[in-house]
Design an enzyme around this catalytic site. Structure first.
Site, PDB file in Angstrom:
ATOM      1  N   SER A  81      -9.857   2.167   2.524  1.00  0.00           N
ATOM      2  CA  SER A  81      -8.877   2.833   1.668  1.00  0.00           C
ATOM      3  C   SER A  81      -7.785   1.942   0.986  1.00  0.00           C
ATOM      4  O   SER A  81      -7.231   2.314   0.034  1.00  0.00           O
ATOM      5  CB  SER A  81      -8.131   3.757   2.580  1.00  0.00           C
ATOM      6  OG  SER A  81      -7.289   3.260   3.572  1.00  0.00           O
TER       7      SER A  81
ATOM      8  N   LYS B 294       0.715  -1.380  -0.025  1.00  0.00           N
ATOM      9  CA  LYS B 294       0.012   0.064   0.031  1.00  0.00           C
ATOM     10  C   LYS B 294       0.913   1.383  -0.052  1.00  0.00           C
ATOM     11  O   LYS B 294       1.762   1.160   0.556  1.00  0.00           O
ATOM     12  CB  LYS B 294      -0.918  -0.065   1.066  1.00  0.00           C
ATOM     13  CG  LYS B 294      -1.832   1.182   1.306  1.00  0.00           C
ATOM     14  CD  LYS B 294      -3.010   0.846   2.572  1.00  0.00           C
ATOM     15  CE  LYS B 294      -3.814   2.272   2.496  1.00  0.00           C
ATOM     16  NZ  LYS B 294      -4.840   1.833   3.675  1.00  0.00           N
TER      17      LYS B 294
ATOM     18  N   SER C  33     -10.307  -0.245   6.580  1.00  0.00           N
ATOM     19  CA  SER C  33      -9.671  -0.129   5.453  1.00  0.00           C
ATOM     20  C   SER C  33      -8.810  -1.395   4.910  1.00  0.00           C
ATOM     21  O   SER C  33      -8.407  -1.516   3.771  1.00  0.00           O
ATOM     22  CB  SER C  33      -8.499   0.803   5.635  1.00  0.00           C
ATOM     23  OG  SER C  33      -9.194   2.048   5.327  1.00  0.00           O
TER      24      SER C  33
HETATM   25  N1  GLN Z   1     -13.691   4.200   5.893  1.00  0.00           N
HETATM   26  C1  GLN Z   1     -13.011   4.673   7.133  1.00  0.00           C
HETATM   27  C2  GLN Z   1     -12.561   6.322   7.008  1.00  0.00           C
HETATM   28  O1  GLN Z   1     -12.672   6.804   6.082  1.00  0.00           O
HETATM   29  C3  GLN Z   1     -11.752   3.872   7.403  1.00  0.00           C
HETATM   30  C4  GLN Z   1     -10.529   4.378   6.643  1.00  0.00           C
HETATM   31  C5  GLN Z   1      -9.381   3.493   7.138  1.00  0.00           C
HETATM   32  O2  GLN Z   1      -9.402   2.344   7.965  1.00  0.00           O
HETATM   33  N2  GLN Z   1      -8.254   3.975   6.686  1.00  0.00           N
HETATM   34  O3  GLN Z   1     -12.033   6.735   7.749  1.00  0.00           O
END
Ligand code: GLN
Length: 492
Positions: free
Chosen positions: A154, A79, A178
């Protein structure tokens, strides 16, 4: 060999060690696939063929010399939130489009030490804020199951790359879902470890008390191999825990599903947002687990209503503090011709950050400002403790808690959900991060549009082995994790 991308991590390891194919051949195979197929999927932000081939040659030499580690020569995608020395690390942001990291994240160092080959860096929502990967400066990644849909976020690039067989496995990070949600949207297995199990050193911070790295792959077995590489205490991360690391691969059969007590929160299942197709798959997965001997019981998790408001105060509050370092002075994007220092800050940050990141910085700064701090931030911290206690009470009675990973399957690209509707999609995942618990996503079927659906299993602290083992056994008697999107069947 044309089907190298169909092999599991164990098969890749055996094939390499037995000299059936070289790491160079395997790496070239993946690089070719990326070149041919990723124009459609757009999972990679940066491909690193030179680095990959030099690592592959080193692995081949070690294998020949008989002193290679078990995973030597197997390709991997990171990532683009993990710092990689000499390679751009963008976090999906224009702010870091020109940032070449001078050092490696600990996870990257460990991957290198294990002999893994870096194929490149994969796309993500900007600074990991989002659920679709659309907020990336580099544009939207597509869901390999249907290119009109998002891969989730994400860690959407990680999920899409693995689901399209453009990497055998990938690293991800999970602050509020995410790893689990994109794994769910792309039909993969993904593990969010207990907070403190995987080092955060060199992992660009979103919300430091919630962020945790973890593996994403097709199966629990493949995840276990990567987890063996990623886990462990790190003196460079004071929140990483000095606790012995399990051998996750050796433990894959250590937990018996027979007699396992699984709790289902009533509040999760009565959620009006829960899509029918997702619910059906979830119910079938529960039936399967029951056939395997698990005892399933419904119970109340009283704090469910507080999850989204609590997370969406704490995460932006921490983000507003973490992201203050991107000021156009030390590194990252700098605006053209600033007139004075204030203009430099203002324009660098306004031009360098996208709208979702700006929204969260504003919310977080507001929640932390004098006069509102007690009413919002401190209160959220108190509620956070109640959410944790709610889980700990449940674990007195249950071994695991089960739910869908997300209330729906993937969204259509460009669906333009308003921010609050998007945040509500995180209902089943964020509380796990607030409590610091481990949880896993496993693929359990497809809804009516033929998009994958995922099961979330939440365990008590340090139960990574148990979670991987339960999913591994589920995957011995089901074949959802072996299903491949049509695009993954394409040959390069
Ligand atoms: N969808 C969640 C957010 O927007 C989780 C994102 C994440 O785990 N980085 O914060």
């Amino acid at each position: 060999m044309t089907n190298l991308h169909r092999l599991s991590i164990r098969e890749l390891s055996e094939g390499l060690q037995q000299g059936k194919f070289s790491s160079r051949e395997l790496t070239q195979h993946y690089l070719k696939r990326i070149e041919k197929i990723d124009a459609q999927v757009k999972s990679y932000v940066t491909v690193t063929p030179e680095l990959a081939l030099s690592q592959a040659d080193a692995a081949d030499a070690a294998i020949k010399a008989g002193n290679a580690t078990a995973l030597a020569g197997i390709p991997l995608a990171h990532k683009d939130i993990f710092c990689t020395q000499g390679v751009r690390t963008s976090a999906g942001s224009k702010m870091l489009d020109n940032f070449i990291s001078p050092y490696d994240a600990t996870v990257v160092t460990k991957a290198k030490a294990a002999g893994l080959v870096t194929l490149g860096k994969v796309n993500m929502d900007e600074f990991a804020m989002g659920s679709t990967s659309e907020s990336s400066y580099y544009g939207a990644t597509k869901n390999p199951w249907n290119l009109d849909y998002v891969p989730g976020g994400s860690s959407g690039g990680s999920a899409a790359a693995v689901a399209a067989d453009l990497a055998p496995f990938a690293t991800g990070t999970d602050t509020g879902g995410s790893i689990r949600q994109p794994a769910s949207f792309c039909g993969l297995t993904g593990l969010k470890p207990t907070y403190g199990r995987v080092s955060r050193f060199g992992m660009i911070a979103y919300a430091s008390s919630l962020d945790q790295g973890g593996p994403m792959a097709r199966s629990a077995e493949d995840c276990a191999y990567l987890m063996n590489v990623m886990a462990g205490h790190d003196a460079k991360d004071s929140t990483s825990v000095e606790k012995e690391v399990d051998d996750y691969v050796a433990n894959l059969n250590a937990t018996s599903v027979n007699g396992l007590r699984i709790g289902i929160p009533n509040q999760y299942i009565s959620d009006v947002c829960l899509d029918v197709g997702v619910r059906n798959c979830f119910m079938q997965a529960l039936t399967k687990l029951q056939e395997m001997g698990a005892e399933v019981e419904y119970f109340d998790l009283e704090m469910t209503e507080a999850y989204i408001p609590t997370y969406y105060l704490i995460a932006p509050a921490e983000a507003s503090s973490n992201l203050s370092r991107f000021d156009g002075v030390r590194y990252g994007y700098r605006c053209e011709n600033p007139t004075d220092i204030l203009d430099l800050y203002k324009r660098s940050r306004s031009e360098g950050f996208g709208p979702e990141v700006q929204r969260r910085i504003l919310i977080g700064t507001y929640a932390l400002s004098a006069g509102y701090y007690d009413a919002y931030y401190v209160k959220a911290q108190k509620v956070r403790r109640l959410i944790q206690q709610d889980f700990l009470k449940a674990f007195e009675k249950f071994d695991l808690i089960a739910s869908p990973s997300a209330p729906s399957a993937a969204y259509r690209i460009g669906e333009e959900l308003d921010p609050v509707s998007m945040y509500l999609g995180d209902i089943y995942t964020v509380a796990v991060n607030l409590a610091g618990l481990p949880a896993i996503n496993a693929p359990i079927g497809f809804e009516e549009r033929n998009l994958p659906v995922g099961l979330q299993l939440i365990g008590n602290y340090w139960s990574e082995s148990q979670l991987l083992s339960v999913v591994h056994q589920y995957q011995q008697v089901t074949d959802w994790h072996t299903k491949r999107a049509a695009i993954a069947e394409e040959n390069a």
